[in-house]
Design an enzyme around this catalytic site. Structure first.
Site, PDB file in Angstrom:
ATOM      1  N   THR A 119       0.813  -1.219   0.000  1.00  0.00           N
ATOM      2  CA  THR A 119       0.000   0.000   0.000  1.00  0.00           C
ATOM      3  C   THR A 119       0.848   1.273   0.000  1.00  0.00           C
ATOM      4  OG1 THR A 119      -0.259   0.125   2.420  1.00  0.00           O
ATOM      5  CG2 THR A 119      -1.812  -1.255   1.216  1.00  0.00           C
TER       6      THR A 119
ATOM      7  N   LEU B 209      -2.683   4.764  -0.419  1.00  0.00           N
ATOM      8  CA  LEU B 209      -4.108   4.465  -0.517  1.00  0.00           C
ATOM      9  C   LEU B 209      -4.284   2.976  -0.237  1.00  0.00           C
ATOM     10  CD1 LEU B 209      -6.729   5.931  -1.048  1.00  0.00           C
ATOM     11  CD2 LEU B 209      -6.464   5.427  -3.481  1.00  0.00           C
ATOM     12  N   HIS B 210      -4.480   2.645   1.037  1.00  0.00           N
ATOM     13  CA  HIS B 210      -4.353   1.264   1.495  1.00  0.00           C
ATOM     14  C   HIS B 210      -5.471   0.334   1.009  1.00  0.00           C
ATOM     15  CE1 HIS B 210      -1.317   2.782   4.338  1.00  0.00           C
ATOM     16  NE2 HIS B 210      -2.186   3.707   4.683  1.00  0.00           N
ATOM     17  N   ASP B 211      -6.703   0.614   1.413  1.00  0.00           N
ATOM     18  CA  ASP B 211      -7.771  -0.380   1.332  1.00  0.00           C
ATOM     19  C   ASP B 211      -8.223  -0.767  -0.083  1.00  0.00           C
ATOM     20  OD1 ASP B 211      -7.832  -0.719   4.084  1.00  0.00           O
ATOM     21  OD2 ASP B 211      -9.309   0.861   4.390  1.00  0.00           O
TER      22      ASP B 211
ATOM     23  N   THR C  80      -6.615  -1.623  -2.483  1.00  0.00           N
ATOM     24  CA  THR C  80      -5.803  -2.716  -3.037  1.00  0.00           C
ATOM     25  C   THR C  80      -6.530  -4.050  -2.902  1.00  0.00           C
ATOM     26  OG1 THR C  80      -4.604  -2.981  -0.939  1.00  0.00           O
ATOM     27  CG2 THR C  80      -3.600  -1.542  -2.604  1.00  0.00           C
TER      28      THR C  80
END
Length: 313
Positions: free
Chosen positions: A196, A242-244, A246
């Site tokens: 991320t 932008l973590h989630d 992914t």
């Protein structure tokens, strides 16, 4: 075209959770059976409100939201308003959602859905602490064998942690829940900080989202511009991770990612490293593999996918 993939999104919105939900809503390959909320980035009452706000931004009040656990299994709740703002979705002007919260508890919805749908057809997409999933496994252990796959955002290894030097936030909030999920035998795909932190909200990427011009796109841009301020200061980068999204991108285009099967254990005892995901990347322990751990991503391909799908909303 093949049947859409059935998913449950378990989430604690969060601006990056909003991006993940929008990516899923804009993707006809996915059939969102429901959204379950958990305490994490902000308390449960707020995450449950935020999930409904996101759905209404996207004109999708037909997707049902179920509230789940309001605290971790064995610890006091730690939240992240310092990152996400007081509401968790700071940035755009927020409204009070009109769509109702479902009466059924998220844990019961997860169990009931996995028992109702054909075995091996439902994917769990976890964007926050794993409390709801662990509680569902405790209440109905037989569901583990019915899950097609659990794709999660959480943990880190070469990249370290982001809430402590050793721990990533989602795992740190409820390490006991994470440990239970990794022990469950469910096929797991893990999106750690190592992935991320390679998908940064560069100004040029956010500009492409802004150019879409729709209500969902503008709301997302306003969220990201608030969200990234914390990471810009922390990492000194042009844009924050932008973590989630992914998690959702992996379901749509797994070829954007690369990783390997590993053993992952979660530290629950040490005050210094609690919440650490100990990933046997180099296969030195001989412990059984229990997760597919991703390490690299085609960031440009990821953002092209995000913009295209948000553009459909």
């Amino acid at each position: 075209m093949s049947e859409p993939r059935k998913i449950i999104i378990d989430t604690d919105p969060g601006q990056d959770d909003a991006a993940a939900i929008m990516l899923a809503l804009g993707s006809p390959e996915l059939d969102i059976l429901g959204i379950t909320t958990v305490a994490g980035n902000v308390p449960l009452s707020r995450t449950s409100t935020n999930a409904r706000i996101i759905l209404e931004f996207c004109s999708r009040p037909d997707v049902k939201v179920f509230a789940g656990a309001d605290r971790p299994i064995a610890r006091p709740l730690v939240t992240a308003e310092h990152v996400h703002g007081k509401t968790g979705l700071d940035g755009p002007e927020l409204h009070e959602p009109e769509m109702p919260l479902q009466a059924q508890h998220a844990v019961d919805f997860i169990i009931e859905t996995l028992k109702r749908e054909p075995s091996g057809t439902v994917t769990l997409c976890t964007l926050g602490p794993l409390t709801n999933i662990a509680l569902a496994l405790e209440k109905a252990p037989e569901i583990a064998g019915r899950v097609r796959e659990l794709v999660m955002m959480g943990g880190g290894f070469f990249e370290g942690g982001n809430i402590t030097p050793a721990a990533e936030f989602n795992i740190y909030v409820d390490p006991e829940a994470a440990a239970a999920v990794f022990r469950s035998g469910i096929p797991i795909v893990m999106m750690p900080l190592d992935v991320t932190h390679k998908v940064l909200t560069l100004k040029s990427r956010v500009a492409k989202l802004r150019a879409i011009g729709s209500r969902p796109a503008i709301a997302l841009v306003e969220m990201l511009e608030f969200f990234e301020r914390f990471d810009l200061e922390k990492y000194g980068s042009d844009g924050g991770p932008l973590h989630d999204p992914t998690v959702i991108a992996y379901l749509l285009k797994p070829e954007l990612f690369s990783g390997r099967d590993c053993n992952v254990e979660v530290e629950t005892a040490s005050p210094l490293t609690v919440g650490m995901t100990v990933v046997d990347w180099w296969q030195v322990t001989g412990r059984k593999h229990n997760a597919r751990v991703m390490k690299d991503i085609d960031a440009d391909g990821f953002f092209a996918l995000l913009a295209e799908r948000v553009g459909r909303l």
